[in-house]
Design an enzyme around this catalytic site. Structure first.
Site, mmCIF file in Angstrom:
data_model
loop_
_atom_site.group_PDB
_atom_site.id
_atom_site.type_symbol
_atom_site.label_atom_id
_atom_site.label_comp_id
_atom_site.label_asym_id
_atom_site.label_seq_id
_atom_site.Cartn_x
_atom_site.Cartn_y
_atom_site.Cartn_z
ATOM 1 N N CYS A 1 -3.615 47.260 -33.617
ATOM 2 C CA CYS A 1 -3.514 47.804 -32.266
ATOM 3 C C CYS A 1 -2.122 48.338 -31.980
ATOM 4 O O CYS A 1 -1.955 49.292 -31.220
ATOM 5 C CB CYS A 1 -3.868 46.722 -31.251
ATOM 6 S SG CYS A 1 -5.480 45.987 -31.546
ATOM 7 N N ASP A 2 -1.110 47.730 -32.572
ATOM 8 C CA ASP A 2 0.275 48.111 -32.311
ATOM 9 C C ASP A 2 0.785 49.212 -33.226
ATOM 10 O O ASP A 2 1.724 49.905 -32.889
ATOM 11 C CB ASP A 2 1.200 46.896 -32.494
ATOM 12 C CG ASP A 2 1.055 45.896 -31.362
ATOM 13 O OD1 ASP A 2 0.449 46.248 -30.344
ATOM 14 O OD2 ASP A 2 1.550 44.765 -31.510
#
EC number: 1.2.1.70
Length: 438
Positions: free
Chosen positions: A52-53
């Site tokens: 996600c990052d």
């Protein structure tokens, strides 16, 4: 292969927008194809990490700059941008800087929330995928295993993970205060950021069973729904999903407000003003500040949860510094180990040369006594180095003098000659039988 061949190139929450990361992101089914494209581009050792990052490639290559350009072109093609336009939003690390970055990712020091526990598992899954595709080798394996060891030390020797888990526990506490037993609640996750998943983990451990996931890119929401055992809601149906949620966790971080006051007003009306607990777990914020001023909407960002959890900044910073110290120690040990391994071929070649000279001497002079044989062997072994040193001594320019001084320093260091007296015996005594000393 030296450590200068290590390479990391990618995009993270620190360098680009959530929209770019969404475009680069791959679900599990897409990873093998991306790995094959890396192989086709000439990158034979590589991990494709998509979280996600961040989306990044961790690789080893003899020409890291060329490999970085090839990977950047592949990424630019995936998001539909010219390579120069995307390049400004990518980070590139090479050599030990790349290894240090890898360690920091594994130790969750480069995450939006320092200490969050998901990244290590995601890295190991990406590693397994690369190994299955035949894209790992001894150099990359060494760096990854060292990263895992560093991460284990950070987890066991520092309280860094406590900060992240305490935020999730604080969210559970607020949810209980507002709604009672989480088992009676339904939750909506908007976006798929790691901190959002961490908050949901805490809520599910507390009994939450009804979870819906929506994201600006539907395929990412579908993948997260499968991973988290939740329901998928198309982005077009976000308003309906919002109206049915007692707890809303936002974790998109697109740089614009996803949850607006207008959307929340409609949802509250449809809920007949039943309250909604909103956790804004995104950086930058997903929630319009006006939402927090609405009756029935209780908005907490990460700083609010931190205050609930009573986590002091000083304690968090001390834990982070301790973790970075471990990373730097691990990096120094890794560099030392690679340097020692790099020296092995040279040592092996030297040993082979010495052994060949010993065998040749025995063939030529097998009837010598031990004293004569060993003296003869020493002279033979020193013959070529002596010639080189004399040649350097004959060169009176600055380069020749510098090379001679460097060679002498190396000899003194290799054989620990400091403080030893120079043998001044007659040249004749050191001469090999049947050979002129030059």
């Amino acid at each position: 292969m030296t450590t200068t061949s290590y390479l990391v190139i990618g995009a993270s929450h620190r360098t680009c927008s959530g929209a770019i990361r969404d475009g680069l992101a791959t679900d599990e089914a897409e990873v093998p194809a991306m790995l094959e494209r890396l192989r086709a581009a000439g990158v034979s050792q590589a991990v494709w990490l998509s979280t996600c990052d961040r989306v990044e490639v961790q690789a080893v290559h003899e020409r890291p700059n060329e490999a970085a350009l090839a990977i950047a072109e592949l990424m630019a093609e995936r998001v539909g941008l010219p390579t120069p336009d995307l390049a400004d939003q990518l980070y590139t690390r090479t050599g030990l800087d790349a290894v240090r970055h890898l360690f920091s990712v594994a130790c969750s020091l480069d995450s939006q929330i320092i200490g969050e526990p998901h990244i290590l598992g995601q890295l190991k899954a990406a590693h397994r995928g690369a190994a299955s595709a035949g894209l790992t080798g001894p150099e990359l394996e060494a760096a990854l295993q060292a990263a895992y060891t560093a991460a284990k030390r950070v987890r066991s020797e520092t309280p860094i993970a406590e900060g992240a888990t305490s935020l999730a526990a604080a969210a559970v506490q607020v949810a209980r205060d507002l709604h009672g037993d989480p088992k009676r609640c339904s939750a909506l996750l908007i976006g798929v950021g790691d901190m959002g998943a961490l908050v949901l983990d805490g809520l599910r451990e507390a009994g939450l069973s009804r979870l819906t996931i929506a994201a600006p890119v539907d395929r990412r929401a579908e993948a997260a729904a499968r991973r988290l055992d939740g329901h998928f809601a198309p982005w077009a149906d976000l308003d309906s999903a919002l109206a049915g949620a007692d707890i809303v966790v936002t974790a998109a971080g697109l740089g614009r407000y996803i949850l607006t006051a207008g959307m929340m007003e409609v949802a509250l009306k449809r809920r007949r003003r039943r309250p909604v607990f909103v956790v804004d777990a995104a950086i930058p914020s997903d929630v319009d500040p006006a939402v927090a001023r609405m009756d029935g909407a209780f908005v907490y960002d990460l700083a609010d949860l931190e205050r609930v959890a009573l986590q002091g900044r000083v304690g968090r910073e001390a834990a982070t510094q301790a973790a970075w110290t471990i990373v730097d120690e691990a990096l120094a040990a890794f560099a030392r180990d690679r340097a020692e391994r790099a020296a092995v071929p040279a040592v092996a070649a030297l040993r082979t040369h010495f052994e060949a000279e010993r065998r040749r001497l025995l063939v030529e002079h097998g009837d010598l006594d031990a004293a004569s044989a060993t003296r003869l062997l020493v002279n033979r072994l020193l013959h070529r180095p002596s010639e080189v040193l004399r040649a350097l001594a004959a060169e009176q320019d600055g380069v020749g003098l510098a090379e001679r001084a460097a060679a002498e320093r190396l000899l003194f260091r290799l054989f620990r000659l400091d403080g030893m007296a120079v043998d001044e015996r007659d040249e004749d005594e050191r001469r090999e039988p049947g050979r002129e000393v030059r």
